[in-house]
Write a protein that holds these residues in place. Structure first.
Motif, PDB file in Angstrom:
ATOM      1  N   VAL A   8       7.630  14.586   9.831  1.00 25.18           N
ATOM      2  CA  VAL A   8       7.594  13.610   8.735  1.00 25.18           C
ATOM      3  C   VAL A   8       6.331  12.773   8.813  1.00 25.18           C
ATOM      4  CG1 VAL A   8       8.676  11.509   7.864  1.00 25.18           C
ATOM      5  CG2 VAL A   8      10.069  13.523   8.327  1.00 25.18           C
ATOM      6  N   VAL A   9       5.961  12.348  10.016  1.00 21.48           N
ATOM      7  CA  VAL A   9       4.729  11.567  10.194  1.00 21.48           C
ATOM      8  C   VAL A   9       3.521  12.393   9.770  1.00 21.48           C
ATOM      9  CG1 VAL A   9       3.213  10.541  11.929  1.00 21.48           C
ATOM     10  CG2 VAL A   9       5.657  10.053  11.958  1.00 21.48           C
ATOM     11  N   ALA A  10       3.526  13.698  10.134  1.00 26.90           N
ATOM     12  CA  ALA A  10       2.398  14.547   9.740  1.00 26.90           C
ATOM     13  C   ALA A  10       2.285  14.648   8.222  1.00 26.90           C
ATOM     14  CB  ALA A  10       2.565  15.937  10.352  1.00 26.90           C
ATOM     15  N   LEU A  11       3.429  14.728   7.526  1.00 21.24           N
ATOM     16  CA  LEU A  11       3.397  14.819   6.071  1.00 21.24           C
ATOM     17  C   LEU A  11       3.006  13.495   5.406  1.00 21.24           C
ATOM     18  CD1 LEU A  11       6.606  16.945   5.300  1.00 21.24           C
ATOM     19  CD2 LEU A  11       4.228  17.698   5.269  1.00 21.24           C
ATOM     20  N   ARG A  12       3.242  12.397   6.106  1.00 20.59           N
ATOM     21  CA  ARG A  12       3.013  11.082   5.501  1.00 20.59           C
ATOM     22  C   ARG A  12       1.734  10.422   6.020  1.00 20.59           C
ATOM     23  NH1 ARG A  12       8.678   8.092   6.340  1.00 20.59           N
ATOM     24  NH2 ARG A  12       7.561   6.387   5.309  1.00 20.59           N
ATOM     25  N   ARG A  13       0.785  11.233   6.493  1.00 21.58           N
ATOM     26  CA  ARG A  13      -0.455  10.650   7.021  1.00 21.58           C
ATOM     27  C   ARG A  13      -1.188   9.835   5.966  1.00 21.58           C
ATOM     28  NH1 ARG A  13      -3.572  15.653   9.457  1.00 21.58           N
ATOM     29  NH2 ARG A  13      -2.552  16.610   7.662  1.00 21.58           N
ATOM     30  N   ARG A  14      -1.270  10.369   4.757  1.00 21.33           N
ATOM     31  CA  ARG A  14      -1.995   9.645   3.714  1.00 21.33           C
ATOM     32  C   ARG A  14      -1.258   8.362   3.344  1.00 21.33           C
ATOM     33  NH1 ARG A  14      -3.203  11.986  -1.311  1.00 21.33           N
ATOM     34  NH2 ARG A  14      -5.083  10.707  -1.309  1.00 21.33           N
ATOM     35  N   GLU A  15       0.066   8.423   3.331  1.00 19.55           N
ATOM     36  CA  GLU A  15       0.837   7.218   3.018  1.00 19.55           C
ATOM     37  C   GLU A  15       0.583   6.123   4.057  1.00 19.55           C
ATOM     38  OE1 GLU A  15       5.462   5.744   3.228  1.00 19.55           O
ATOM     39  OE2 GLU A  15       5.052   7.863   2.865  1.00 19.55           O
ATOM     40  N   PHE A  16       0.636   6.487   5.330  1.00 13.92           N
ATOM     41  CA  PHE A  16       0.393   5.489   6.365  1.00 13.92           C
ATOM     42  C   PHE A  16      -1.064   5.021   6.347  1.00 13.92           C
ATOM     43  CE2 PHE A  16       4.008   7.736   8.682  1.00 13.92           C
ATOM     44  CZ  PHE A  16       4.941   6.818   8.238  1.00 13.92           C
ATOM     45  N   GLY A  17      -1.972   5.947   5.980  1.00 14.28           N
ATOM     46  CA  GLY A  17      -3.369   5.545   5.845  1.00 14.28           C
ATOM     47  C   GLY A  17      -3.544   4.510   4.741  1.00 14.28           C
ATOM     48  N   LEU A  18      -2.826   4.689   3.630  1.00 14.21           N
ATOM     49  CA  LEU A  18      -2.890   3.703   2.547  1.00 14.21           C
ATOM     50  C   LEU A  18      -2.330   2.357   2.989  1.00 14.21           C
ATOM     51  CD1 LEU A  18      -1.836   5.914  -0.503  1.00 14.21           C
ATOM     52  CD2 LEU A  18      -4.061   4.814  -0.145  1.00 14.21           C
ATOM     53  N   LEU A  19      -1.251   2.379   3.758  1.00 11.59           N
ATOM     54  CA  LEU A  19      -0.702   1.121   4.273  1.00 11.59           C
ATOM     55  C   LEU A  19      -1.709   0.411   5.167  1.00 11.59           C
ATOM     56  CD1 LEU A  19       2.988   2.134   5.137  1.00 11.59           C
ATOM     57  CD2 LEU A  19       2.222   0.627   3.302  1.00 11.59           C
ATOM     58  N   ARG A  20      -2.380   1.187   6.013  1.00 13.81           N
ATOM     59  CA  ARG A  20      -3.402   0.575   6.874  1.00 13.81           C
ATOM     60  C   ARG A  20      -4.551   0.050   6.029  1.00 13.81           C
ATOM     61  NH1 ARG A  20      -4.103   1.622  11.941  1.00 13.81           N
ATOM     62  NH2 ARG A  20      -5.328  -0.281  11.713  1.00 13.81           N
TER      63      ARG A  20
END
Length: 718
Positions: A177-189
């Motif tokens: 799930v973390v691998a699929l949501r890399r861009r999402e977490f990048g946007l949060l950062r």
């Protein structure tokens, strides 16, 4: 609020973790309820002497003082030949009231008299049982107690495996799930979120999943517990009267807390990885995985690998017999499984290169090969549950079958007889044209190192010369022909096993004796017990005759003469077949439960992972269609990638199982036992087949869902 919003949007990606935790809690709840029933078994009403208020039973235990820490303690073992209630005591009891005697053995009698008066008369000459304790005189009492111990072992093992596999699957799912949501977490950062906030977001999601899934699992477990109890009874593992008891809370509490802990533990490593994602990840579009193995995971994986191999080597060198025990070959493979799964992203590319699908004609093979080797996280996530299932199936079923086969081969090698007669109280007859050796089941007890009382099953032989001519024992020192009424044959497992040395033992009826070691046997698979003469087995009755027909004699005539003994006459091969060591119902049912749990988790994890992964590949599938690929070609590529991931997991799981079975074979060699490896090809093929069908179906379903979001060129085949 952010966590709740994320849960509402991302519920589909967390569905696999939810089901895994709920299933794990359901299994633990059902096992806990069964364990509670076995630990608090209902008192059994006496059957044999139900009408007698008092039962006098002969002494059936040996009690010896041993060292425990700074002091001493008394330990007891069941005698092989319990003492009967002697005639003199029975006559004295008749003066108190009516005495009920059953059978000729007189191991127990019922007395219709006040309990206090009976105790005053009997004192330490026998045991006095009253109330519910009278059930101990029933023949089923010992069997019931042994069965309940087996139930405890089975349920504890299954619950432990469920916890292990649920943590494994949950961690694998959250990592993907973390691998699929890399861009999402990048946007949060990029929006200003701190690493700690990202970590708390993922842990909050895991906590929410754990809280709800654990509650659902407790409900499912309460429904499954009665079915489990019925399966244990019908499978011959638990006694027929075994049933769930009244309301108990601790199984629900333990399972619920364990489920929440499993969810948070499984997400912990993934949350740390998510916290390390930088803002630049929001700009990435490439599907090529980079940095898939942080140093911490490499360190953990290699540490576990070294620990697993080191533990196997250490056990092989120090106590090879331990590798033949069920508890060892059920739990020890888990270390290697975890190690290989942790290192899976590193192992994926080398294994994929071995397959070389890129050499197949057409573009599909090349695409499958390149996608699998570049999308390492996806391939590793698919391979992980297959790895667990195949490794457990190969290690558990293979180890059980290998040990059983070695025991059977050992039994075949230890007799030269052509006939075997079995039964209780056989007469050792002289048969013209045949050598007959009678023996009886017994036991001896020895105090080892002053701290433990050890029971060793033994055979008592009536004619040493005949026995030596028929037996083919694995003697490593001494000579069996030197056995007499003042000596004993032991195996290498005994603390003292030097020929000529003296050992203090207690015989099968508890009589102390000092015997000289005449010969020493190899340890073997654990069935090489001690041997004494009939003089050192008081109370033992001949229950087996080994017979060899002399050259020129008629076997049919010998067999006819043997029937006068009153026992069952069989050829040696038929006797070995009838008494062939086999996996008992408890072990067989336990292994099936464990493998069923693993396979169920594999199916859940595969379906969830591939649905998530394939459904998220909109851009990639669009590019393939725009490049001219047909719908069938796209589906073949997606299905091929799933099949390749399953194949990678199967190869890695087979490698883990091979290491464990090789260690077991080496242990058999060190124990001077017949060496042979039994591979459960049917179970392995079945497990891989189920995973393959589920994986391909889930990937094709996900691709079909993703394909509906666009329609390049308005083609009818999309």
């Amino acid at each position: 609020m952010l966590t709740l919003s994320s849960l509402r949007i991302r519920w589909a990606s967390l569905l696999g973790s939810f089901v895994a935790v709920a299933l794990g809690v359901a299994v633990m709840t059902a096992m806990g309820l069964g364990l509670a029933a076995s630990l608090d078994a209902p008192a059994r009403e006496p059957e044999r002497f139900a009408s007698s208020p008092v039962v006098v039973m002969g002494q059936d235990t040996l009690t010896v003082e041993v060292r425990r820490g700074p002091g001493t303690a008394l330990v007891s073992k069941k005698l092989a030949h319990p003492h009967p209630v002697d005639s003199e005591l029975i006559d004295e009891l008749r003066e108190l009231g009516h005495v009920q005697v059953e059978g000729a053995a007189r191991d127990a009698v019922g007395v219709d008299a006040p309990a206090a008066a009976v105790r005053e008369l009997v004192r330490d000459r026998a045991r006095v049982l009253t109330g519910e304790d009278r059930h101990q005189a029933d023949p089923a009492a010992a069997r019931d107690a042994e069965a309940l111990v087996g139930v405890n072992s089975l349920l504890g093992t299954a619950a432990g495996v469920a916890a292990f596999v649920s943590v494994f699957v949950t961690a694998s799912t959250f990592a993907f799930v973390v691998a699929l949501r890399r861009r999402e977490f990048g946007l949060l950062r990029l929006a200003g979120a701190l690493p700690g906030q990202v970590r708390r977001l993922l842990l909050g999601e895991a906590l929410a999943v754990g809280l709800v899934a654990s509650a659902v699992g407790c409900v499912l477990g309460s429904w499954a517990a009665p079915w489990l109890v019925r399966a244990l009874v019908e499978g011959g593992v638990a006694p027929a009267w075994f049933a769930l008891r009244g309301p108990v809370n601790w199984p629900y509490q333990v399972a619920y807390c364990a489920g929440v802990l499993v969810a948070v533990t499984g997400a912990w490593a993934a949350s740390r990885r998510a916290a390390r994602i930088g803002p630049v990840e929001a700009l990435r579009e490439a599907s090529v995985d980079t940095g898939v193995m942080p140093w911490s995971r490499r360190a953990i994986g290699f540490t576990l690998l070294v620990a697993g191999l080191g533990l196997l080597a250490w056990t092989l060198g120090s106590d090879p017999a331990a590798l033949l025990k069920r508890k060892t070959y059920v739990t020890q493979p888990m270390v290697l499984i975890t190690a290989v799964a942790a290192l899976a992203p590193v192992l994926v590319r080398p294994v994929v290169r071995l397959v070389r699908l890129d050499r197949l004609p057409g573009a599909c093979g090349l695409l499958i090969h390149e996608n699998a080797s570049t999308s390492v996280r996806r391939t590793a996530a698919v391979a992980a549950p297959v790895l667990v299932t195949v490794a457990l199936a190969g290690s558990l079923l293979g180890s059980a079958a290998t040990v059983t086969g070695a025991k059977a081969a050992e039994a075949r090698e230890q007799t030269r007889g052509q006939f075997v007669v079995t039964g209780e109280g056989l007469d050792v007859v002289r048969v013209p044209g045949a050598t007959v050796s009678g023996s009886a089941s017994t036991a001896v007890f020895v105090r080892e190192e002053g701290t433990a009382l050890v029971r060793s099953d033994a055979r008592a032989v009536s004619d040493v010369a005949a026995f030596a001519s028929l037996a083919r024992l694995p003697v490593v020192a001494g000579d069996v022909r030197d056995l007499d009424d003042r000596s004993i044959v032991v195996n290498e497992e005994w603390e003292r096993h030097e020929v000529g040395s003296w050992v203090r033992v207690w015989l099968g009826d508890g009589t102390p004796a000092r015997l000289r070691i005449a010969a020493v046997l190899a340890r073997g698979t654990g069935d090489n017990g001690a041997y004494v003469t009939s003089a050192n087995a008081p109370g033992a009755m001949v229950d087996r005759l080994d017979v060899r027909v002399a050259r020129g004699a008629d076997p049919a005539t010998v067999a006819a003469a043997l029937r006068s003994t009153g026992g069952t006459v069989r050829s040696a091969s038929a006797w070995l077949t009838a008494t062939h060591p086999h996996t008992g119902p408890q072990t067989r049912l336990g292994l099936l439960i464990v493998l069923g749990i693993a396979l169920t988790y594999a199916v859940i994890s595969l379906a969830g992972t591939l649905l998530m992964a394939t459904s998220a590949r909109h851009a990639e599938l669009r590019s393939l269609r725009l490049a001219g690929a047909t719908r069938g070609q796209v589906l073949r590529v997606v299905a091929g990638e799933a099949a390749l991931g399953v194949g990678v997991g199967a190869l890695l799981g087979t490698a883990v199982a091979a290491v464990n079975l090789a260690g077991l074979a080496a242990a058999l060699g060190r124990l001077s036992a017949p060496v042979g490896v039994e591979v459960p090809w049917g179970a392995l093929a079945g497990s891989v087949g189920v995973c393959l069908v589920v994986g391909v179906a889930a990937s094709v379903a996900g691709a079909s869902v993703a394909g509906r979001s666009f329609n390049p060129g308005r083609r009818r085949d999309l």
